[in-house]
Enzyme design. Structure first.
Site, PDB file in Angstrom:
ATOM      1  N   ARG A  38       5.357   0.980  11.825  1.00  0.00           N
ATOM      2  CA  ARG A  38       4.312   2.026  11.895  1.00  0.00           C
ATOM      3  C   ARG A  38       4.713   2.938  13.050  1.00  0.00           C
ATOM      4  NH1 ARG A  38      -2.172   1.522  11.689  1.00  0.00           N
ATOM      5  NH2 ARG A  38      -1.545   1.435   9.509  1.00  0.00           N
TER       6      ARG A  38
ATOM      7  N   HIS B  11       1.796   6.949   3.863  1.00  0.00           N
ATOM      8  CA  HIS B  11       1.258   5.591   4.025  1.00  0.00           C
ATOM      9  C   HIS B  11       1.363   4.903   2.651  1.00  0.00           C
ATOM     10  CE1 HIS B  11      -0.687   2.306   5.781  1.00  0.00           C
ATOM     11  NE2 HIS B  11      -1.880   2.792   6.072  1.00  0.00           N
TER      12      HIS B  11
ATOM     13  N   GLN C  60      -0.724   1.743   1.600  1.00  0.00           N
ATOM     14  CA  GLN C  60      -2.132   2.079   1.389  1.00  0.00           C
ATOM     15  C   GLN C  60      -2.340   2.651  -0.009  1.00  0.00           C
ATOM     16  OE1 GLN C  60      -4.769   1.802   3.823  1.00  0.00           O
ATOM     17  NE2 GLN C  60      -5.929   2.060   1.940  1.00  0.00           N
TER      18      GLN C  60
ATOM     19  N   ASP D   8     -10.773  10.345   4.526  1.00  0.00           N
ATOM     20  CA  ASP D   8     -10.084   9.679   5.637  1.00  0.00           C
ATOM     21  C   ASP D   8     -10.541  10.375   6.917  1.00  0.00           C
ATOM     22  OD1 ASP D   8      -8.315   8.214   7.204  1.00  0.00           O
ATOM     23  OD2 ASP D   8      -6.501   9.219   6.491  1.00  0.00           O
TER      24      ASP D   8
ATOM     25  N   CYS E  13      -9.443   4.678   3.386  1.00  0.00           N
ATOM     26  CA  CYS E  13      -8.389   3.728   3.779  1.00  0.00           C
ATOM     27  C   CYS E  13      -8.812   2.877   4.966  1.00  0.00           C
ATOM     28  CB  CYS E  13      -7.106   4.487   4.104  1.00  0.00           C
ATOM     29  SG  CYS E  13      -7.324   5.756   5.366  1.00  0.00           S
TER      30      CYS E  13
ATOM     31  N   ARG F 254      -4.633  -4.495   0.190  1.00  0.00           N
ATOM     32  CA  ARG F 254      -3.454  -4.286   1.043  1.00  0.00           C
ATOM     33  C   ARG F 254      -2.652  -5.589   1.127  1.00  0.00           C
ATOM     34  NH1 ARG F 254      -3.382  -0.365   4.957  1.00  0.00           N
ATOM     35  NH2 ARG F 254      -1.293  -1.208   5.325  1.00  0.00           N
TER      36      ARG F 254
HETATM   37  N1   CP Z   1      -5.718   1.479   6.565  1.00  0.00           N
HETATM   38  C1   CP Z   1      -4.931   1.030   7.536  1.00  0.00           C
HETATM   39  O1   CP Z   1      -3.692   1.181   7.506  1.00  0.00           O
HETATM   40  O2   CP Z   1      -5.593   0.388   8.540  1.00  0.00           O
HETATM   41  P1   CP Z   1      -5.012   0.012   9.969  1.00  0.00           P
HETATM   42  O3   CP Z   1      -4.724   1.307  10.687  1.00  0.00           O
HETATM   43  O4   CP Z   1      -6.076  -0.805  10.634  1.00  0.00           O
HETATM   44  O5   CP Z   1      -3.738  -0.778   9.779  1.00  0.00           O
HETATM   45  N1  NVA Z   2      -4.706   9.154   8.437  1.00  0.00           N
HETATM   46  C1  NVA Z   2      -4.977   8.006   9.249  1.00  0.00           C
HETATM   47  C2  NVA Z   2      -4.817   6.754   8.449  1.00  0.00           C
HETATM   48  C3  NVA Z   2      -5.091   5.476   9.179  1.00  0.00           C
HETATM   49  C4  NVA Z   2      -4.850   4.260   8.340  1.00  0.00           C
HETATM   50  C5  NVA Z   2      -4.053   7.997  10.452  1.00  0.00           C
HETATM   51  O1  NVA Z   2      -2.868   8.308  10.291  1.00  0.00           O
HETATM   52  O2  NVA Z   2      -4.516   7.698  11.547  1.00  0.00           O
END
Ligand code: CP
Ligand code: NVA
Length: 324
Positions: free
Chosen positions: A123, A150, A153, A241, A281, A309
């Site tokens: 990430r 993502h 997701q 989101d 999400c 997930r």
């Molecule tokens: N939706 C998602 O990726 O959640 P987190 O940021 O908690 O991993």
């Molecule tokens: N768009 C959000 C998604 C989190 C799972 C972010 O990138 O923070």
């Protein structure tokens, strides 16, 4: 079931193109997947969800490293639990521990990890850093969220929609809010699977023109609008989101003002119609992009999305890890 027999098992599923192409591959973007590969992952995830015990030893002795530059609840826990349920293990590396590109060059991180582990989930802030990591990794790299996509997701979300709506072809998903990473992956996934999309964003927060152009060129049915009501009317699901993604905290106040008309509240769900489910999400900023009433309503399937997930990522791990 061993990792080998997973592919044999796929043969027994209803008409799926068996993706011999997946083992050893990276998953940085949903666009990396063909239609057959996407359908395979969804079908395998559903099978894993229905019969988790069949896959208990499938990744026995294998190790996943999970590398985080940003916070996480769902991604961290589901990858760690998923590897454990498949008989393998996960090692968590927090931002301070790696210093990707700061403490050590990204290519050196990739080359070191490739000597010890079977797969890397990352990430990151910058999608370019993820691509650099993958370029120098000999083991599969899975995108656990970047500033651009993502994929885990979006794949889990479409699995959730299939569970609730029975099919995706001809159905409509409305997106209301920021043209962000999650939306990009959803656009690619829906293009593959024949799901129509209606996207309502403020004019200055559109999704990437590159993603839109690619999706439309490949047959994606996407309506762009600045009007949330136009996007949601008659939709099968309404998805939103956060207004400021991780890394955009400095813009949060400006965004809160611009995005106010894009809040998903009871009035907007009413305008969508009784068939419309609510998706997010997570994490959600209750009171900003979505109200408590909508989050906690019977139409909300956000915790089904979160659960899936786990199943979709187990399918991704089984599909990408080469046989031992
Ligand atoms: N939706 C998602 O990726 O959640 P987190 O940021 O908690 O991993
Ligand atoms: N768009 C959000 C998604 C989190 C799972 C972010 O990138 O923070």
């Amino acid at each position: 079931m061993s990792a080998h027999s997973v592919l044999a098992f796929a043969e027994t599923l209803p008409p799926l193109q068996r993706p011999q192409t997946l083992p050893g591959r990276h998953l940085l973007s949903v666009h990396d997947l063909s239609l057959g590969e996407t359908e395979f992952l969804l079908a395998l995830a559903m099978r894993i969800k229905a019969h988790p015990a069949d896959f208990r030893e499938a990744l026995h002795g294998r190790t996943l490293v999970t590398l985080f530059e940003k916070p996480s609840l769902r991604t961290r826990v589901t990858f760690e639990v998923g590897m454990g349920q498949l008989g393998g293990r996960a090692i968590h590396l927090s931002p301070d521990e790696i210093g990707l590109g700061r403490r050590e060059a990204i290519k050196d991180v990739a080359r070191n990890l490739s000597r010890w582990v079977d797969a890397i989930m990352a990430r990151v802030y910058s999608h370019a850093d993820l691509a650099e990591l993958a370029r120098h990794s000999r083991v599969p790299v899975i995108n656990g969220l970047s500033d651009f996509e993502h994929p885990c997701q979006a794949l889990g979300d479409l699995m959730t929609l299939v569970e609730h709506k029975g099919t995706l072809a001809g159905k409509t998903l409305a997106w209301v809010g920021d043209g962000n990473n999650v939306l990009h992956s959803l656009i690619y996934a829906s293009t593959r699977l024949g799901l129509r999309m209606r996207v309502a964003t403020p004019p200055q927060y559109l999704p990437s023109p590159e993603v839109l152009a690619t999706a439309v060129f490949e047959g994606g049915q996407i309506l762009l609008t600045n009007d949330p009501r136009e996007a949601v009317a008659g939709a099968d699901a309404v998805y939103t989101d956060v207004w400021a993604s991780m890394g955009q905290e400095a813009e949060a106040e400006t965004r809160r003002r611009v995005f106010q008309p894009y809040q998903v509240n009871e009035a907007l769900m009413e305008a969508a119609g009784p068939q419309a489910l609510f998706m997010h999400c997570l994490p959600a900023h209750r009171g900003d992009e979505v109200t408590d009433e909508v989050m906690d309503s019977p139409r909300s399937i956000v915790y089904d999305q979160a659960e899936n997930r786990l199943h979709i990522q187990k399918a991704i791990l089984l599909a990408l890890l080469p046989e031992a």
